[in-house]
Design a protein around this motif. Structure first.
Motif, PDB file in Angstrom:
ATOM      1  N   ARG A  28       0.827  -1.205   0.000  1.00 41.02           N
ATOM      2  CA  ARG A  28       0.000   0.000   0.000  1.00 41.02           C
ATOM      3  C   ARG A  28       0.867   1.264   0.000  1.00 41.02           C
ATOM      4  N   ILE A  29       1.950   1.261   0.790  1.00 43.81           N
ATOM      5  CA  ILE A  29       2.828   2.432   0.831  1.00 43.81           C
ATOM      6  C   ILE A  29       3.441   2.687  -0.537  1.00 43.81           C
ATOM      7  N   CYS A  30       3.954   1.634  -1.175  1.00 43.03           N
ATOM      8  CA  CYS A  30       4.587   1.810  -2.487  1.00 43.03           C
ATOM      9  C   CYS A  30       3.576   2.225  -3.554  1.00 43.03           C
ATOM     10  N   MET A  31       2.367   1.688  -3.486  1.00 41.47           N
ATOM     11  CA  MET A  31       1.326   2.110  -4.423  1.00 41.47           C
ATOM     12  C   MET A  31       0.934   3.560  -4.174  1.00 41.47           C
ATOM     13  N   ARG A  32       0.916   3.966  -2.909  1.00 38.63           N
ATOM     14  CA  ARG A  32       0.607   5.359  -2.565  1.00 38.63           C
ATOM     15  C   ARG A  32       1.649   6.306  -3.138  1.00 38.63           C
ATOM     16  N   LEU A  33       2.895   5.817  -3.240  1.00 39.06           N
ATOM     17  CA  LEU A  33       3.970   6.622  -3.830  1.00 39.06           C
ATOM     18  C   LEU A  33       3.921   6.622  -5.354  1.00 39.06           C
ATOM     19  N   GLY A  34       3.096   5.751  -5.939  1.00 39.90           N
ATOM     20  CA  GLY A  34       2.924   5.745  -7.387  1.00 39.90           C
ATOM     21  C   GLY A  34       3.550   4.577  -8.104  1.00 39.90           C
ATOM     22  N   ALA A  35       4.206   3.676  -7.384  1.00 37.83           N
ATOM     23  CA  ALA A  35       4.897   2.560  -8.024  1.00 37.83           C
ATOM     24  C   ALA A  35       3.920   1.469  -8.449  1.00 37.83           C
ATOM     25  N   THR A  36       4.356   0.649  -9.388  1.00 36.32           N
ATOM     26  CA  THR A  36       3.683  -0.595  -9.723  1.00 36.32           C
ATOM     27  C   THR A  36       4.306  -1.679  -8.849  1.00 36.32           C
ATOM     28  N   VAL A  37       3.463  -2.416  -8.139  1.00 34.73           N
ATOM     29  CA  VAL A  37       3.979  -3.311  -7.096  1.00 34.73           C
ATOM     30  C   VAL A  37       3.483  -4.734  -7.328  1.00 34.73           C
ATOM     31  N   ARG A  38       4.390  -5.674  -7.154  1.00 35.88           N
ATOM     32  CA  ARG A  38       4.017  -7.079  -7.042  1.00 35.88           C
ATOM     33  C   ARG A  38       4.673  -7.625  -5.777  1.00 35.88           C
ATOM     34  N   TYR A  39       4.110  -8.683  -5.233  1.00 33.21           N
ATOM     35  CA  TYR A  39       4.659  -9.210  -3.983  1.00 33.21           C
ATOM     36  C   TYR A  39       4.912 -10.706  -4.115  1.00 33.21           C
ATOM     37  N   PHE A  40       5.796 -11.191  -3.253  1.00 31.61           N
ATOM     38  CA  PHE A  40       6.095 -12.617  -3.200  1.00 31.61           C
ATOM     39  C   PHE A  40       6.261 -13.021  -1.745  1.00 31.61           C
ATOM     40  N   ILE A  41       5.610 -14.131  -1.362  1.00 34.60           N
ATOM     41  CA  ILE A  41       5.789 -14.730  -0.041  1.00 34.60           C
ATOM     42  C   ILE A  41       6.135 -16.191  -0.247  1.00 34.60           C
ATOM     43  N   PRO A  42       7.221 -16.682   0.331  1.00 29.63           N
ATOM     44  CA  PRO A  42       7.607 -18.076   0.119  1.00 29.63           C
ATOM     45  C   PRO A  42       6.577 -19.040   0.678  1.00 29.63           C
ATOM     46  N   HIS A  43       6.578 -20.248   0.128  1.00 23.84           N
ATOM     47  CA  HIS A  43       5.720 -21.322   0.629  1.00 23.84           C
ATOM     48  C   HIS A  43       6.378 -21.907   1.882  1.00 23.84           C
ATOM     49  N   ARG A  44       5.617 -21.986   2.963  1.00 25.89           N
ATOM     50  CA  ARG A  44       6.192 -22.427   4.242  1.00 25.89           C
ATOM     51  C   ARG A  44       6.861 -23.796   4.121  1.00 25.89           C
ATOM     52  N   ASN A  45       6.186 -24.756   3.516  1.00 22.68           N
ATOM     53  CA  ASN A  45       6.717 -26.118   3.472  1.00 22.68           C
ATOM     54  C   ASN A  45       7.758 -26.302   2.374  1.00 22.68           C
ATOM     55  N   ARG A  46       7.515 -25.732   1.218  1.00 23.74           N
ATOM     56  CA  ARG A  46       8.430 -25.941   0.088  1.00 23.74           C
ATOM     57  C   ARG A  46       9.690 -25.094   0.197  1.00 23.74           C
ATOM     58  N   ASP A  47       9.524 -23.833   0.624  1.00 19.98           N
ATOM     59  CA  ASP A  47      10.652 -22.895   0.619  1.00 19.98           C
ATOM     60  C   ASP A  47      11.233 -22.647   2.002  1.00 19.98           C
ATOM     61  N   GLY A  48      10.357 -22.544   3.006  1.00 22.34           N
ATOM     62  CA  GLY A  48      10.833 -22.176   4.331  1.00 22.34           C
ATOM     63  C   GLY A  48      11.016 -20.676   4.454  1.00 22.34           C
ATOM     64  N   TYR A  49      11.435 -20.263   5.655  1.00 21.18           N
ATOM     65  CA  TYR A  49      11.510 -18.848   5.999  1.00 21.18           C
ATOM     66  C   TYR A  49      12.665 -18.142   5.294  1.00 21.18           C
ATOM     67  N   GLY A  50      12.466 -16.858   4.997  1.00 22.57           N
ATOM     68  CA  GLY A  50      13.567 -15.986   4.600  1.00 22.57           C
ATOM     69  C   GLY A  50      13.637 -15.667   3.119  1.00 22.57           C
ATOM     70  N   LEU A  51      14.582 -14.775   2.793  1.00 20.90           N
ATOM     71  CA  LEU A  51      14.897 -14.453   1.408  1.00 20.90           C
ATOM     72  C   LEU A  51      15.702 -15.608   0.818  1.00 20.90           C
ATOM     73  N   HIS A  52      15.281 -16.088  -0.351  1.00 21.90           N
ATOM     74  CA  HIS A  52      15.949 -17.226  -0.973  1.00 21.90           C
ATOM     75  C   HIS A  52      16.673 -16.795  -2.247  1.00 21.90           C
ATOM     76  N   SER A  53      17.882 -17.269  -2.398  1.00 27.25           N
ATOM     77  CA  SER A  53      18.706 -16.877  -3.548  1.00 27.25           C
ATOM     78  C   SER A  53      18.032 -17.237  -4.865  1.00 27.25           C
ATOM     79  N   GLY A  54      17.413 -18.429  -4.932  1.00 32.58           N
ATOM     80  CA  GLY A  54      16.762 -18.836  -6.167  1.00 32.58           C
ATOM     81  C   GLY A  54      15.637 -17.904  -6.557  1.00 32.58           C
ATOM     82  N   VAL A  55      14.844 -17.497  -5.584  1.00 29.77           N
ATOM     83  CA  VAL A  55      13.747 -16.559  -5.861  1.00 29.77           C
ATOM     84  C   VAL A  55      14.310 -15.200  -6.250  1.00 29.77           C
ATOM     85  N   MET A  56      15.373 -14.779  -5.562  1.00 32.16           N
ATOM     86  CA  MET A  56      15.969 -13.483  -5.890  1.00 32.16           C
ATOM     87  C   MET A  56      16.511 -13.477  -7.327  1.00 32.16           C
ATOM     88  N   LYS A  57      17.044 -14.605  -7.771  1.00 31.41           N
ATOM     89  CA  LYS A  57      17.522 -14.682  -9.156  1.00 31.41           C
ATOM     90  C   LYS A  57      16.369 -14.513 -10.137  1.00 31.41           C
TER      91      LYS A  57
END
Length: 565
Positions: A119-148
């Motif tokens: 909401r904050i980024c959209m309020r600033l005018g940006a186009t925003v997409r989000y990603f949340i890892p899958h608890r069982n498949r990915d686990g917690y945290g920022l993942h290098s594969g997703v970042m790539k």
């Protein structure tokens, strides 16, 4: 606290704990003494309220935080969350025409922080997409594969919430591609170096006051955005419902700032502007006008959490963002939460006998990983003992650790860092993952570490005052000591029982009862069955509150527990 359980150990965990049963020796009785009278004179309140405040906060209250401060005052008292460079980065990289990726976490704090960041980024005018890892498949945290993958698709900024502080490898991927990363987190950092191009707003990364370290991730983002005025503050105040949801659901300690955030958020939840949240509250039979922090903790928070535990956290984010189709996502949340409760009940029946046999570290490959933290919390809370539950998920074994007051989950896991693939959390709860070949060593060391924890004695402090002596104005002031939760317990009161209790049945189905106590009545919601047939009751533990009904407000005295020999 002792439940009235049968022979099955699981009864302790599954019993309806609307009423608690304490042994007489577990109760510490307080009275309105000279200290309370002196505090009352200094704080401009009555001795009863001053004495109750001491029970809430385990010591003499300071004048500035006797009652919950106004939000602006609480935020202005906390300086230095970020240094301003982050706001410049956000303004430059999240404006009109820019592409932002919000990377979040799958629990209620992570989901709320994700919605707030979007909401904050959209309020600033940006186009925003989000990603949340899958608890069982990915686990917690920022993942290098997703970042790539994010790098390959391109964006102007990655905004990580409720994760990222310890994920140096994934941060390096973004830094190498020249994509800046802005992290808002509340987890302890590791020993790695923060890559260039990465800015982290985290009270544990720099020297910060305790009040800042009590904030959840959503609150870190909100307070930082408010202090640096990255969006209009009037607009930002409309988002405190998300912060209240995250703070209570993540069991954060309720110091003055968190109480102010939760109090403001509750007011907004009582007149919900978010269609998704409003519909979810209706589906959960929550009356918005009477919304309390308990409704968040017991109903709203678990439903939001159920998305990430049982399916995909995106379902909850879509509800919080009011995105098209939120109605079906609300129905899905209710369904997932119902499924979570059913599976949890089944797992509790399986786990309880093993735990009562003396094992503190338990593993079963058939257990759903998403349910481990909730069940571990229930076991820890019921027995006042530490526990670790684990299950095999893909190439890793994932576990959840809970410790009672007197222990520290992070101190338990830190010595195991060389054997763990990942770990993190806070003093009371933490998660970890380990390769199967290291499990036996980790389990053995965990068993020893948890066995060495000496839990703090868990009695209850009560203020011995008959309900008829508590005035209407005092009940109103007692409510101003809230919101209540972790670190700010609701004050409990005590009165002796006199003879056989006189019960009056209330409500449809005759599940409720009223207990006559002098000139007043104590209301036992869902307590009629529990109270019937008790041979010897020493006293009643109760809590005063105000109740609005048909346009009038009156005192109520709600029975919370029974004291037995």
């Amino acid at each position: 606290m002792e439940s009235r359980a049968g022979a099955n150990p699981a009864d302790r965990l599954l019993t309806d704990r609307m009423l608690a049963f304490w042994k007489a020796g577990e109760i510490t009785y307080r009275t309105i003494d000279s200290t309370a009278e002196r505090d009352a004179e200094e704080l401009g309140t009555t001795p009863l309220v001053a004495a109750a405040a001491r029970l809430c906060r385990d010591g003499a209250p300071e004048q500035r935080d006797l009652f919950t401060p106004p939000l602006e005052e609480a935020v202005s008292s906390l300086q230095g969350l970020g240094d301003g460079d982050e706001s410049v980065l956000l303004a430059n990289r999240a404006g009109p025409g820019r592409q932002v990726v919000v990377y979040g976490d799958y629990d209620a704090d992570g989901v709320s922080a994700t919605a707030l960041a979007v909401r904050i980024c959209m309020r600033l005018g940006a186009t925003v997409r989000y990603f949340i890892p899958h608890r069982n498949r990915d686990g917690y945290g920022l993942h290098s594969g997703v970042m790539k993958q994010i790098v390959s698709r391109g964006c102007d900024l990655v905004l990580a919430v409720d994760c990222g502080t310890r994920d140096e490898q994934a941060l390096e991927v973004a830094a190498a591609a020249g994509i800046p990363v802005l992290v808002f987190d509340h987890h302890r950092p590791g020993e790695g170096e923060i890559p260039r191009g990465v800015q982290i707003v985290n009270p544990f990364v720099r020297e910060s006051r305790l009040e800042a370290r009590r904030l959840c991730a959503a609150a870190v983002l909100w307070v930082w955005a408010y202090q640096h005025a990255v969006v209009p503050r009037s607009w930002l105040k409309e988002q405190t419902d998300l912060v209240a949801l995250a703070t209570v659901a993540d069991c954060m300690e309720l110091g003055p700032l968190n109480r102010a955030l939760v109090a403001d958020g509750l007011e907004r939840l009582r007149s919900p502007r978010r269609n998704g949240l409003g519909l979810l509250m209706k589906a959960l039979y929550i009356d918005p006008k009477r919304m309390t922090e308990r409704d968040i903790a017991m109903r709203l928070g678990p439903s939001i959490n159920a998305a990430g535990r049982m399916h995909l956290a995106d379902v909850a984010v879509e509800v919080l963002l009011d995105n098209p189709g939120f109605e079906k996502h609300v129905s899905r949340l209710v369904e997932l939460n119902r499924k979570r409760r059913t599976l949890s009940t089944r797992m509790v029946k399986e786990i309880a006998p093993l735990y009562e046999a003396g094992r503190k570290v338990l593993k079963e490959d058939a257990w759903p990983a998403g349910l481990l933290s909730g069940i571990a919390g229930r076991i820890c809370g019921t027995y006042n003992q530490p526990v670790a539950l684990a299950t095999e998920m893909g190439p890793l074994i994932r576990g959840s650790l809970r410790v009672p007051p007197g222990g520290n989950a992070l101190d338990v896991l830190e010595p195991l860092d060389p054997q763990l693939e990942a770990w993190g959390g806070h003093h009371a709860a933490a998660g970890f993952s380990v390769l199967p070949e290291h499990w036996e060593e980790v389990a053995e060391r965990l068993e020893a570490e948890l066995g060495a924890i000496v839990p703090e004695e868990r009695g209850v402090e009560v203020l011995a005052v008959p309900p008829g002596e508590i005035q209407f104005e005092e009940v109103a002031d007692l409510e101003r000591l809230g919101p209540f939760g972790m670190g700010n317990s609701p004050p409990r009161f005590y009165v002796d029982a006199c003879g056989t209790p006189e019960l009056r049945t209330l409500g449809k189905g005759e599940r409720h009862a009223a207990v006559r106590c002098g000139a007043a009545e104590l209301l036992a919601f869902n307590g009629k069955k529990a109270l019937e047939g008790i041979a010897d009751i020493r006293g009643w533990v109760y809590r005063p509150r105000l109740s609005a009904f048909r346009g009038s407000v009156e005192r109520q005295f709600v029975l919370e527990g029974v004291v037995v020999p």
